[in-house]
Design a protein around this motif. Structure first.
Motif, short mmCIF file in Angstrom:
data_model
loop_
_atom_site.label_atom_id
_atom_site.label_comp_id
_atom_site.label_asym_id
_atom_site.label_seq_id
_atom_site.Cartn_x
_atom_site.Cartn_y
_atom_site.Cartn_z
N GLN A 1 5.44 11.26 -7.23
CA GLN A 1 4.13 10.61 -7.38
C GLN A 1 4.21 9.10 -7.46
N SER B 1 0.84 -1.19 0.00
CA SER B 1 0.00 0.00 0.00
C SER B 1 0.87 1.24 0.00
N THR B 2 0.33 2.32 -0.52
CA THR B 2 1.11 3.55 -0.62
C THR B 2 0.20 4.76 -0.55
N THR B 3 0.74 5.85 -0.03
CA THR B 3 0.01 7.11 -0.04
C THR B 3 0.27 7.89 -1.31
N ARG B 4 1.18 7.39 -2.13
CA ARG B 4 1.48 8.06 -3.40
C ARG B 4 0.43 7.71 -4.45
#
Length: 428
Positions: free
Chosen positions: A93, A6-9
């Motif tokens: 990003q 998972s990533t916040t990007r």
């Protein structure tokens, strides 16, 4: 495909240089892989200098793969390797940037620098030892400080060779001490062709061979220990009984990349280093004559600026049609495949390598479709997916690595097997 980290990007993966000749095939391969999982499974985007060209690539992939949703689901980012700010915006990003912009000696470093400074991992398909080794020398400590991974040569240069050595070692019952590999390319009725981007890398690489020796001295490495009997060099041209054709030393990045992996595994994990020699089959006597004439001309011209300019301008003429600015046709790609066969030797279980000659052998093989634009995208995409899914199996803390060093403890070989690069034991 297993769930990605998972990533916040916004994006797990950004393909930089997606509108280039190789980049367009990486786009198609990543689209195939994301279609295997649930919707929204992996987020990705295309990046490059020209939005219209990127849109064209995306439309083409949507049509080829019958995935119309690509046109709306995949975003486009405009970024130029000569504009540091645009690279920074792109890298911020992404979790992983797949860099398809070469020759890497001219365009690779700004991407590596931007990735490290802006928190993204970087994977490329470079086959240029000068660039690969300089990135390790100049950026490894910076990547470690940032906790990021930069993994070069993740195409057919040189994942089959590097992971193939690890596969051969794992299948060998005892201590593997030496491996010789033979690359053979098989073409169909239409023949084969390579895009001239590879030709340009070769021209500049040969012109700058002296720099590579200087660069390696900067590492200050001690020679790796030779375990068991030392392997003799085969020479510059010989008839190979293994592949039943004439063969020459392979001048690509395989030997350089494997050597880096073997050093890492020896120094970090105390694994016995494997001696490695790479060769390529060139065919019969007619091919030998053609190679000798072309090679002599290439060697003379590459020494001078005007000669290099002519080689770059007329790749088809000076390579007897092997390289072209148009690249291979669809039919040529469909009719082409490769095999990389490993002939290993060592000492069976219970036999001390310091005593006598090797007493055990093994033959393994990696086979795949057309190497440059079918197998290379597969290797690159699976390397990225492995990095995303198995961070706990990578070398601790980040750094600049070869594929064998980065992915030795991962399931990359299993992933490649499921996507058309077949690793197998022939005998042993």
């Amino acid at each position: 495909m297993a769930p990605v980290t998972s990533t916040t990007r916004p994006y797990h993966v950004i393909i930089f240089g997606a509108s280039g000749f190789t980049g367009q095939f990486v786009v198609e391969e990543l689209a195939r892989c994301t279609a295997e999982g649930p919707s929204g499974h992996l987020t990705w985007a295309l990046a490059g200098r020209s939005r219209p060209r990127l849109e064209k690539v995306l439309n083409q992939a949507a049509e080829t793969l019958s995935q119309p949703d690509l046109r709306t689901d995949v975003e486009i980012i405009v970024a130029d390797v000569t504009e540091a700010e645009s690279l920074a915006i792109m890298c911020k990003q992404a979790v992983v940037v797949l860099n398809c912009v070469g020759p890497y000696r001219f365009y690779g470093e700004p991407v590596v620098k931007a990735c490290i400074e802006n928190g993204s991992h970087c994977i490329d398909i470079c086959g240029e030892p000068q660039f690969l080794e300089r990135m390790q020398l100049d950026y490894h400590s910076k990547a470690v400080e940032a906790g990021l991974y930069v993994v070069g040569s993740c195409g057919v240069d040189s994942i089959p060779a590097d992971m193939g050595i690890l596969y051969t070692r794992d299948q060998f019952k005892g201590t593997l001490t030496a491996v010789e590999s033979f690359l053979t390319i098989h073409t169909g009725p239409e023949g084969g062709c390579i895009h001239d981007g590879t030709w340009q890398s070769a021209v500049y690489g040969f012109a700058d061979r002296a720099y590579l020796k200087t660069l390696r001295r900067r590492f200050g490495h001690q020679p790796l220990p030779v375990v068991g009997a030392r392997v003799k060099n085969r020479g510059s041209l010989f008839f190979s009984k293994e592949v039943e054709q004439y063969a020459v030393p392979f001048l690509g990045s395989d030997a350089s990349v494997v050597r880096r992996s073997q050093r890492f595994l020896y120094e970090e994990h105390q694994q016995s280093p494997v001696q490695y020699s790479a060769y390529v089959g060139i065919g019969g006597i007619g091919s030998v004559v053609k190679m000798f004439c072309g090679g002599l001309l290439f060697w003379l011209m590459v020494k001078f600026g005007l000669g290099r300019k002519l080689l770059i301008t007329f790749p088809g003429f000076f390579s007897f049609g092997l390289f072209s600015s148009a690249g291979p046709t669809k039919k040529q790609m469909e009719g082409t495949s490769f095999s990389l066969t490993f002939y290993g030797e060592g000492y069976g279980d219970g036999l001390e390598p310091s005593l006598g000659q090797p007493n055990a052998k093994i033959i393994t093989q990696v086979k795949g479709a057309e190497p440059g634009y079918v197998a290379t995208p597969v290797a690159m995409v699976q390397a990225a997916i492995t990095l995303l899914n198995e961070p706990q199996s990578l070398p601790m803390g980040g750094g600049v690595y070869s594929p064998g060093a980065a992915f030795a403890k991962t399931t990359l070989i299993d992933r490649l097997n499921r996507h058309g690069l077949k690793f197998s034991v022939k005998t042993g």
